[in-house]
Design a protein around this motif. Structure first.
Motif, mmCIF file in Angstrom:
data_model
loop_
_atom_site.group_PDB
_atom_site.id
_atom_site.type_symbol
_atom_site.label_atom_id
_atom_site.label_comp_id
_atom_site.label_asym_id
_atom_site.label_seq_id
_atom_site.Cartn_x
_atom_site.Cartn_y
_atom_site.Cartn_z
ATOM 1 N N THR A 65 46.747 29.843 44.092
ATOM 2 C CA THR A 65 47.526 30.862 43.402
ATOM 3 C C THR A 65 47.402 32.170 44.172
ATOM 4 N N ILE A 66 48.434 33.001 44.069
ATOM 5 C CA ILE A 66 48.514 34.222 44.871
ATOM 6 C C ILE A 66 48.759 35.412 43.968
ATOM 7 N N ALA A 67 48.088 36.509 44.260
ATOM 8 C CA ALA A 67 48.378 37.787 43.614
ATOM 9 C C ALA A 67 48.368 38.859 44.703
ATOM 10 N N GLU A 68 49.064 39.937 44.451
ATOM 11 C CA GLU A 68 49.101 41.044 45.405
ATOM 12 C C GLU A 68 48.445 42.270 44.795
ATOM 13 N N ALA A 69 47.737 43.014 45.631
ATOM 14 C CA ALA A 69 47.112 44.265 45.213
ATOM 15 C C ALA A 69 47.564 45.352 46.175
ATOM 16 N N ALA A 70 48.022 46.447 45.637
ATOM 17 C CA ALA A 70 48.508 47.524 46.497
ATOM 18 C C ALA A 70 47.393 48.083 47.370
ATOM 19 N N ALA A 71 46.183 48.144 46.828
ATOM 20 C CA ALA A 71 45.036 48.688 47.557
ATOM 21 C C ALA A 71 43.794 47.898 47.206
ATOM 22 N N ALA A 72 42.761 48.051 48.029
ATOM 23 C CA ALA A 72 41.510 47.325 47.804
ATOM 24 C C ALA A 72 40.902 47.669 46.453
ATOM 25 N N ALA A 73 41.119 48.885 45.993
ATOM 26 C CA ALA A 73 40.552 49.317 44.715
ATOM 27 C C ALA A 73 41.138 48.549 43.542
ATOM 28 N N ASP A 74 42.270 47.877 43.737
ATOM 29 C CA ASP A 74 42.909 47.124 42.654
ATOM 30 C C ASP A 74 42.385 45.689 42.541
ATOM 31 N N VAL A 75 41.574 45.246 43.498
ATOM 32 C CA VAL A 75 41.118 43.851 43.524
ATOM 33 C C VAL A 75 40.245 43.500 42.316
ATOM 34 N N ASP A 102 32.493 48.047 48.454
ATOM 35 C CA ASP A 102 33.105 49.351 48.184
ATOM 36 C C ASP A 102 34.143 49.315 47.063
ATOM 37 N N MET A 103 34.476 48.145 46.576
ATOM 38 C CA MET A 103 35.488 48.044 45.512
ATOM 39 C C MET A 103 34.872 48.427 44.164
ATOM 40 N N ILE A 112 28.137 41.191 38.073
ATOM 41 C CA ILE A 112 28.155 40.982 39.521
ATOM 42 C C ILE A 112 26.789 40.519 40.021
ATOM 43 N N ALA A 113 26.800 39.485 40.862
ATOM 44 C CA ALA A 113 25.587 39.030 41.554
ATOM 45 C C ALA A 113 25.868 39.067 43.051
ATOM 46 N N ARG A 114 24.821 39.208 43.849
ATOM 47 C CA ARG A 114 24.988 39.338 45.289
ATOM 48 C C ARG A 114 24.192 38.259 46.025
ATOM 49 N N GLY A 115 24.704 37.861 47.183
ATOM 50 C CA GLY A 115 23.990 36.922 48.037
ATOM 51 C C GLY A 115 24.529 35.510 47.953
ATOM 52 N N PRO A 116 23.919 34.564 48.690
ATOM 53 C CA PRO A 116 24.371 33.164 48.693
ATOM 54 C C PRO A 116 24.241 32.526 47.318
ATOM 55 N N SER A 117 25.019 31.480 47.101
ATOM 56 C CA SER A 117 24.951 30.755 45.831
ATOM 57 C C SER A 117 23.895 29.657 45.904
#
Length: 224
Positions: A65-75, A102-103, A112-117
């Motif tokens: 599936t595809i979506a578009e974001a005008a800027a990275a801040a919209d992700v 940076d988003m 939010i979690a960070r690093g490998p799964s």
């Protein structure tokens, strides 16, 4: 002399070469530098808007599936929307990629979690190095920025690709890799992902999520 050195010495004797063979090295370097270019289909070529349209069409054809974001801040808002509308947990894991860090994730309710799964994550997001218009394929590089485990272990994989990184064909991806990293410094693995994981090994019945994510949602940034 170690066993390794003995093996190499034996190989050199059989080839009648010495440990330092400049002409052979130069011949290999010249062959790599002037390797002929194979036939490349024109399907993915064209202006940026045409390449993007082809990429979206091909990606959707293989159940992404595809979506578009005008800027990275919209992700973050787009990923939160997808999770909410598909009744999925508001959790997300990603690596050390600074573009993702940076988003504005704090503006959402996502955990939010960070690093490998470790295999217990339902949702993950990666940033693609490039996307291939010809086949709707994503190119992701291994490393701490975008751990390879995020490509395969979670059920739902989100991939952010910037519109400027949508190229015509796979050959263009490797040209970009060489330009970005230089000789001898390429990432250990380049994963090419085309749609969600699938298999039809059992009775020719297509099953999504057989060996990896059952959903692939691509967010194209800057498509406008």
């Amino acid at each position: 002399m170690s066993a390794r050195e003995e093996i190499f010495a034996s190989i050199r004797r059989s080839l009648n070469v010495g440990p330092v063979d400049a002409p052979r090295r130069d011949a290999v370097a010249a062959r790599l530098a002037h390797a002929p270019v194979g036939i490349v289909p024109r399907r993915g070529h064209g202006e940026a808007a045409e390449r993007l349209a082809t990429f979206k069409s091909e990606a959707e054809r293989v159940q992404a599936t595809i979506a578009e974001a005008a800027a990275a801040a919209d992700v973050p808002a787009e990923i939160a929307r997808y999770l909410r509308e598909n009744n999925l947990p508001a959790t997300l894991r990603f690596g050390d990629d600074q573009r993702l860090a940076d988003m504005p994730w704090a503006a959402t309710a996502l955990e939010i979690a960070r690093g490998p799964s470790e295999g217990d994550d339902l949702n993950a997001v990666s940033a693609a190095f490039a996307a291939v218009a010809e086949t709707g394929t994503l190119a992701l590089l291994s490393g701490s920025d975008n751990p390879t485990t995020l490509n395969f272990l979670p059920d739902n994989h989100f991939v952010v690709v910037f519109a400027a990184d949508v190229v015509a064909d796979v050959e263009s991806v490797f040209a970009r890799l060489k330009a970005a990293y230089g000789p001898g410094a390429l990432p250990r693995t380049v994963n090419f992902i085309t749609g969600p994981s699938r298999s039809a090994d059992i009775e020719q019945t297509l099953l999504l999520g057989a060996h990896g994510p059952r959903r692939l949602h691509i967010v194209v940034v800057g498509a406008g």
